[in-house]
Design a protein around this motif. Structure first.
Motif, mmCIF file in Angstrom:
data_model
loop_
_atom_site.group_PDB
_atom_site.id
_atom_site.type_symbol
_atom_site.label_atom_id
_atom_site.label_comp_id
_atom_site.label_asym_id
_atom_site.label_seq_id
_atom_site.Cartn_x
_atom_site.Cartn_y
_atom_site.Cartn_z
ATOM 1 N N ASP A 168 48.719 -31.682 -53.621
ATOM 2 C CA ASP A 168 47.511 -32.620 -53.858
ATOM 3 C C ASP A 168 47.561 -33.578 -54.921
ATOM 4 O OD1 ASP A 168 45.802 -31.070 -52.200
ATOM 5 O OD2 ASP A 168 45.587 -29.435 -53.792
ATOM 6 N N ASN A 169 48.587 -33.131 -55.902
ATOM 7 C CA ASN A 169 48.922 -34.089 -57.234
ATOM 8 C C ASN A 169 49.696 -35.385 -56.533
ATOM 9 O OD1 ASN A 169 47.383 -32.429 -58.896
ATOM 10 N ND2 ASN A 169 49.045 -31.653 -59.354
ATOM 11 N N GLY A 203 49.115 -36.744 -53.399
ATOM 12 C CA GLY A 203 48.239 -37.346 -52.803
ATOM 13 C C GLY A 203 48.774 -37.372 -51.099
#
Length: 243
Positions: free
Chosen positions: A177-178, A180
């Protein structure tokens, strides 16, 4: 039957009943403890873990072409560069983390000038940090979305920050998630055999590499060289002259 004998039998039955009740209570307590531990483990592993990705990681690889070799090994830079530098490495190896911090930045600069391409050959198990295989698979799946090198940098940062907890499954997922990365596509890759194919190819290459003794090991145009920065730079210079 004498009254004494009857009382003795009654006392024996009472003791047996009490013993059964105690065993049942111990069994129940054990079941409760096991269930509590299972719930706690589930909660811990399912909660998002910190997985920071520094701005430096993104900046390091900005504007550099990403591709892969025929075997699926991540390749940084122009595949047609005059010299190819390959690192045999393992995310669970602290020495590889040190290589990332002290040698890789200089190699990235050589990639930017077009002198070299840089290939990462992913193996695991040469260090003591748990779940090196998971870290490998996670990074290779990130590579399907052109994020291998950023994930690679994040993994080595986590190695230094979190030590034996660096590659916990929930941290690997939070990193997606971090960075992208599309989570559904990454999950599908992780559930497939695609990253395992690349890791098998890496192990095959290593088994055929003369002089391999551990990670990190560096090849310049397929020849093992001293893995210090000075040794690698000297090998690059020699290859550029002879090429």
């Amino acid at each position: 039957m004498s009254s004494n004998r009857m009382r003795t039998r009654e006392r024996r039955r009472a003791r047996e009943q009490q013993s059964r009740r105690q065993r049942q209570m111990l069994l129940l307590a054990a079941v409760v403890v096991i269930a509590a531990v299972a719930v706690l483990a589930y909660v811990i592993t399912s909660q998002p873990a910190e997985a920071p990705v520094s701005d430096a990681v993104f900046a390091s690889y900005e504007g550099i072409p990403h591709s892969e070799t025929d075997e699926g090994f991540p390749l940084l830079g122009d595949p047609a560069a005059p010299v190819q530098v390959s690192e045999i490495s393992s995310f669970d190896c602290p020495s590889c983390g040190n290589f990332y911090r002290t040698v890789t930045p200089a190699l990235i600069e050589r990639v930017k000038t077009g002198d070299i391409s840089f290939v990462y050959i992913p193996i695991f198990g040469t260090g003591g940090i748990p779940n090196g295989e998971g870290a490998n698979r996670a990074a290779l799946c990130a590579g399907e979305q052109d994020r291998f090198w950023e994930y690679h940098g994040a993994l080595f940062e986590w190695q230094m920050t979190y030590a034996n907890q660096a590659f916990a499954s929930n941290r690997l997922a939070s990193g997606v998630d971090n960075l992208g990365i599309d989570r559904a596509a990454w999950d599908a890759c992780m559930a497939s055999g695609r990253p395992d194919d690349v890791i098998r190819a890496a192990n095959t290459l290593v088994s055929r590499t003369e002089g391999f003794r551990g990670t990190p090991s560096v090849l310049v145009d397929g020849v093992m060289v001293d893995s210090t920065l000075a040794g690698i730079e000297a090998a690059i210079a020699s290859a550029l002259v002879s090429g």
